[in-house]
Design an enzyme around this catalytic site. Structure first.
Site, short mmCIF file in Angstrom:
data_model
loop_
_atom_site.label_atom_id
_atom_site.label_comp_id
_atom_site.label_asym_id
_atom_site.label_seq_id
_atom_site.Cartn_x
_atom_site.Cartn_y
_atom_site.Cartn_z
N ARG A 67 0.84 -1.21 0.00
CA ARG A 67 0.00 0.00 0.00
C ARG A 67 0.87 1.26 0.00
O ARG A 67 0.48 2.28 -0.55
CB ARG A 67 -0.84 0.02 1.28
N LYS A 179 -1.30 -19.58 6.57
CA LYS A 179 -2.31 -19.87 7.57
C LYS A 179 -2.53 -18.60 8.43
O LYS A 179 -1.67 -17.73 8.42
CB LYS A 179 -1.89 -21.06 8.43
N ASP A 208 2.21 -24.05 5.50
CA ASP A 208 2.36 -24.28 6.93
C ASP A 208 3.87 -24.42 7.10
O ASP A 208 4.43 -25.47 6.77
CB ASP A 208 1.64 -25.58 7.32
N HIS A 209 4.51 -23.36 7.56
CA HIS A 209 5.98 -23.35 7.44
C HIS A 209 6.64 -24.49 8.24
O HIS A 209 7.77 -24.87 7.95
CB HIS A 209 6.56 -21.98 7.80
N LYS A 213 10.29 -27.34 7.58
CA LYS A 213 11.46 -27.49 8.44
C LYS A 213 12.09 -28.85 8.19
O LYS A 213 11.40 -29.87 8.16
CB LYS A 213 11.05 -27.38 9.92
N GLU A 247 7.44 -21.18 23.38
CA GLU A 247 8.18 -19.99 22.95
C GLU A 247 8.45 -19.11 24.15
O GLU A 247 7.64 -19.06 25.07
CB GLU A 247 7.35 -19.21 21.93
N ASP A 266 -3.62 -20.37 16.10
CA ASP A 266 -2.33 -19.89 15.61
C ASP A 266 -1.34 -21.05 15.36
O ASP A 266 -0.70 -21.08 14.30
CB ASP A 266 -1.72 -18.91 16.63
N HIS A 271 0.29 -26.18 12.69
CA HIS A 271 1.64 -26.74 12.86
C HIS A 271 1.62 -28.05 13.66
O HIS A 271 2.18 -29.05 13.24
CB HIS A 271 2.56 -25.77 13.60
N LYS A 361 3.08 -19.15 24.62
CA LYS A 361 3.99 -18.00 24.48
C LYS A 361 4.49 -17.61 25.86
O LYS A 361 3.84 -17.86 26.87
CB LYS A 361 3.21 -16.82 23.89
N LYS A 366 12.51 -21.74 24.67
CA LYS A 366 12.08 -21.90 23.28
C LYS A 366 12.42 -23.33 22.87
O LYS A 366 13.60 -23.70 22.77
CB LYS A 366 12.82 -20.89 22.39
C1 BG6 Z 1 3.73 -18.85 13.45
C2 BG6 Z 1 2.85 -18.27 14.52
O1 BG6 Z 1 2.98 -19.56 12.52
O2 BG6 Z 1 4.69 -19.72 14.04
C3 BG6 Z 1 3.67 -17.54 15.56
O3 BG6 Z 1 1.92 -17.38 13.94
C4 BG6 Z 1 4.76 -18.44 16.11
O4 BG6 Z 1 2.86 -17.07 16.63
C5 BG6 Z 1 5.55 -19.07 14.97
O5 BG6 Z 1 5.61 -17.64 16.90
C6 BG6 Z 1 6.53 -20.10 15.49
O6 BG6 Z 1 7.33 -20.53 14.43
P1 BG6 Z 1 8.83 -21.02 14.66
O7 BG6 Z 1 9.28 -21.43 13.31
O8 BG6 Z 1 9.57 -19.87 15.24
O9 BG6 Z 1 8.71 -22.16 15.65
#
Ligand code: BG6
Length: 520
Positions: A67, A179, A208-209, A213, A247, A266, A271, A361, A366
């Protein structure tokens, strides 16, 4: 026994190339939301790292869409700073970045008006004609999820979604979308219907990242590339499974998004259920996207529903102290920032084996991992039946993040005249074994999308079944009046979560010493 740790060695001569990935097809990439968090932290650094490894097709034109009114040079400058800050590899190689930057262009405007898409179309046509990649475009929606239907409308009206056939009959353009895909079952079905009106499933890449991994992908190789685990991978030998995504960070500046989303939508709906499915699925008939996704879908279908009063019994919700004072959070918010669930899978393999899933969170550590806790030995040779429970149990930990790797706790005799036994850890670390950190998830996902390989992307039926499972849970919480359990930042989460594991006679795996696999 804390530091008892055995190292494993890697055998260079045992390497085998089983499957050569196809080449990514030449295309242009359009990123909606190029100045947003996701693009700056993940996508653009991923493009840079792929360029650094010479893994991208050449040329690789990128058109950023946003934007903000700014020149392409201003955008490139902003992105360079992001790459310097967030790139997986450091220091950033100036020559590579300059090469990437030279292929980044910018189009700005209102996402809901036709002008933006007309501008975009002429830019895509120009680049397409110049590089002979007409019609082969990846559209990445790195915007808040709510904008996705608007973007689809805009693209459709500007005739940017007309199908073009690429290599081996695959279809272009392709759309990558982040997502959360919907916010409950009904909205995800509606969104999927909307998508299906303009795109084939093979053109839809739901990101879905976690699936990108390396260690998540390794779950399959570990399970089906080793003969020794599959025979014991069932209710006869496994007592329970723990899947953790903890986290230390809070919600940062994402208050608005997070307060509407909460931990279940989330990370658990997507995930963690995906990780659970990879651990629990039956062997697929082949190493192919649909065969694997078929098996995951069967796991989602077998999840025992958690509805009505069962939600209070089998789910614990928490919120970190201070959450309500975060920017853009409702001061009376009940949004959970922590959840722990007891998930049961109703099939032959897993009957009676709880899968404990927790995410939160602002916890003390972590760590993302799967811990497979095996049953105790059936008979204690060394001391009679009552000593059985004293012998440490085997625990296999698949560490997803940090220090990606695998660890197995085994029982051994301790050096002494008396018979002492204790647990030691056999540990394998990706970084120590291969002396390199694995490729970033977004790098892998971008490449796979260019190859047209959907193995690491969620399929429509899977997404809807995941929502079918979590929707009654989030609704029970949202419509209920249970008081919010507040936990201290830096703690392991609400003590109440112990109620879930306690019923089964086990404990949550301790946080304090993440490298160890033992149950506390
Ligand atoms: C994201 C969430 O999809 O994944 C975040 O929206 C979260 O809230 C994150 O912190 C965690 O991803 P990773 O790869 O750091 O474990």
């Amino acid at each position: 026994m804390k530091d008892a740790r055995a190292e494993v060695s890697t055998f260079a001569d045992s390497r085998v190339l089983i499957l050569k990935q196809g080449e990514p097809q030449a295309c242009s990439l359009v990123v909606f939301g190029i100045t947003g968090d996701l693009a700056r932290r993940k996508l653009v650094p991923a493009i840079y790292n792929l360029a650094r490894d010479a893994a991208l097709p050449e040329p690789f034109p990128v058109i950023g869409v946003g934007r903000a009114e700014q020149s392409p040079d201003q955008l490139r400058d902003l992105l360079r700073k992001s790459v310097e800050e967030f790139s997986r590899t450091q220091p950033v190689d100036r020559g590579t970045w300059d090469h990437v930057a030279a292929s980044i262009d910018y189009v700005h405007g209102d996402f809901s008006g036709p002008d933006l898409y007309e501008q975009l179309r002429s830019r895509i046509e120009e680049v397409g004609a110049q590089h002979g990649i007409d019609g082969r475009t990846l559209f990445y929606c790195a915007t808040p999820a709510g904008l996705f239907p608007t973007i689809l409308d805009g693209l459709e009206k500007a005739r940017l979604l007309r199908p073009v056939t690429g290599e081996k009959g695959s279809l272009w353009p392709r759309v990558l979308v982040e997502k959360p895909f919907g916010r409950d079952l009904a909205s995800s079905v509606e969104l999927n219907d909307r998508v299906a009106r303009v795109l084939d499933e093979s053109q839809t890449f739901r990101v879905d990242h976690y699936l990108g991994k390396e260690t998540v992908q390794n779950i399959l190789v570990f399970r089906f590339g080793n003969a020794i685990f599959e025979p014991i991978w069932n209710q006869k030998y496994i007592d329970h499974v723990q899947i953790t995504a903890a986290e230390t960070l809070g919600i940062g500046r994402r208050g608005h998004f997070y307060d509407e989303t909460g931990v279940i939508r989330d990370v658990i709906q997507n995930h963690l259920l995906q990780v659970l499915a990879l651990c629990a699925m039956e062997p697929p008939t082949s190493f192919d996207a649909d065969a694997i996704r078929d098996e995951k879908t069967k796991v989602f279908r077998s999840l025992r529903r958690i509805v009505g009063e069962d939600v209070t019994r089998r789910v614990v919700f928490g919120q970190y102290e201070g959450y309500r004072e975060e920017e853009n959070v409702d001061p009376d918010s009940r949004t959970p920032t922590y959840a722990a669930l007891e998930v049961m899978i109703d099939n032959w393999r897993w009957q009676g084996v709880p899968f404990y899933v927790r995410a939160g969170k602002r916890l003390c550590e972590k760590v993302t991992e799967v811990a497979i806790h095996f049953k105790p030995i059936p008979f204690c040779l060394f001391g009679g039946q009552d000593t059985c429970p004293l012998v440490p149990r085997n625990v296999l930990v698949l560490r997803i993040d940090p220090d990606e790797g695998i660890a197995l706790d085994i029982t051994t005799k301790l050096p002494a005249d008396d018979l002492w036994v204790g647990g030691v850890e056999m540990s394998f670390s990706y970084e120590r074994a291969f002396e390199q950190s694995p490729r970033g998830a977004y790098e892998r996902l971008l490449l796979d999308c260019m190859r047209g390989d959907q193995m690491l992307f969620a399929r429509r039926d899977g997404i809807e079944l995941e929502w079918e499972f979590v929707t009654p849970i989030v609704e029970a919480w949202e419509n209920g009046s249970e008081p919010v359990l507040v936990y201290k930042p830096g703690s392991p989460g609400p003590d109440e979560a112990g109620r879930l594991t306690g019923r089964h006679g086990c404990h949550w795996k301790g946080f304090r010493d993440a490298a160890r696999t033992r149950s506390d």
